[in-house]
Write a protein that holds these residues in place. Structure first.
Motif, PDB file in Angstrom:
ATOM      1  N   SER A  66      -2.192   4.877   0.325  1.00 42.92           N
ATOM      2  CA  SER A  66      -0.823   4.698   0.817  1.00 42.92           C
ATOM      3  C   SER A  66      -0.725   4.988   2.313  1.00 42.92           C
ATOM      4  O   SER A  66       0.114   4.413   3.006  1.00 42.92           O
ATOM      5  CB  SER A  66       0.170   5.562   0.045  1.00 42.92           C
ATOM      6  N   LEU A 126       0.816  -1.218   0.000  1.00 43.10           N
ATOM      7  CA  LEU A 126       0.000   0.000   0.000  1.00 43.10           C
ATOM      8  C   LEU A 126       0.846   1.262   0.000  1.00 43.10           C
ATOM      9  O   LEU A 126       0.457   2.278  -0.594  1.00 43.10           O
ATOM     10  CB  LEU A 126      -0.941   0.028   1.202  1.00 43.10           C
ATOM     11  N   ALA A 127       1.995   1.251   0.662  1.00 41.40           N
ATOM     12  CA  ALA A 127       2.821   2.459   0.746  1.00 41.40           C
ATOM     13  C   ALA A 127       3.242   2.960  -0.626  1.00 41.40           C
ATOM     14  O   ALA A 127       3.497   4.152  -0.809  1.00 41.40           O
ATOM     15  CB  ALA A 127       4.046   2.198   1.616  1.00 41.40           C
ATOM     16  N   ALA A 128       3.292   2.085  -1.621  1.00 44.09           N
ATOM     17  CA  ALA A 128       3.713   2.466  -2.973  1.00 44.09           C
ATOM     18  C   ALA A 128       2.552   2.915  -3.867  1.00 44.09           C
ATOM     19  O   ALA A 128       2.772   3.281  -5.020  1.00 44.09           O
ATOM     20  CB  ALA A 128       4.448   1.293  -3.631  1.00 44.09           C
ATOM     21  N   VAL A 129       1.333   2.912  -3.355  1.00 44.57           N
ATOM     22  CA  VAL A 129       0.171   3.317  -4.144  1.00 44.57           C
ATOM     23  C   VAL A 129       0.206   4.840  -4.327  1.00 44.57           C
ATOM     24  O   VAL A 129       0.373   5.580  -3.360  1.00 44.57           O
ATOM     25  CB  VAL A 129      -1.145   2.885  -3.454  1.00 44.57           C
TER      26      VAL A 129
END
Length: 149
Positions: free
Chosen positions: A24, A15-18
């Motif tokens: 994110s 998710l952090a890379a969304v």
């Protein structure tokens, strides 16, 4: 425990890379995200349950334990007004993991100027409720993304 599987094939990026702060930052809930293969595909149900929300760009399936799992097909794809998406299931349908829900083309989403990255989120959950969350791995449709304890 609920096992949540990938609704499509691609690469898990976490998710952090969304490229959207709502996802994110885990504001919708914890989970992970899949960067799909750039070819027409069908997003499938990630859990057994009932489709309680269905839009061309996103759907939620609630499993028998009451766990709601959101699959969001791309980022800002609501702005495409359904273009390039075809519903193959209906709100209220009972589905089994792997049943088709939405037919779409990630490459067409990218050509329209949007990200095709697909968050798969455990709604109304806390991060410590999930285990074995994939963050960086190639996946096929149906591979395990995380477990919801």
């Amino acid at each position: 425990m609920t096992t949540v599987t990938s609704p499509l094939a691609g690469r898990v990026i976490g998710l952090a890379a969304v490229p959207d702060p709502v996802f994110s930052g885990s504001m919708v809930g914890p989970g992970t995200a899949v960067d799909p293969l750039p070819e027409p595909t069908v997003a499938v149900a990630p859990v057994d349950g009932i489709i309680v929300s269905l839009h061309p760009h996103a759907f939620v399936v609630v499993d028998p334990l009451g766990h709601g799992v959101l699959t969001h097909l791309g980022i800002d794809t609501v702005q495409l007004n359904g273009d390039g998406f075809e519903l193959v299931a209906a709100k209220g349908d009972t589905v089994r993991r792997g049943d088709p829900v939405v037919r779409w083309d990630p490459a067409a989403v990218v050509r329209a100027g949007k990200s095709a990255v697909c968050p798969v989120v455990a709604l109304e959950a806390t991060a410590d409720a999930l285990s074995d969350v994939l963050m960086d791995s190639a996946v096929r449709s149906g591979d395990t993304l995380f477990n919801w304890i």
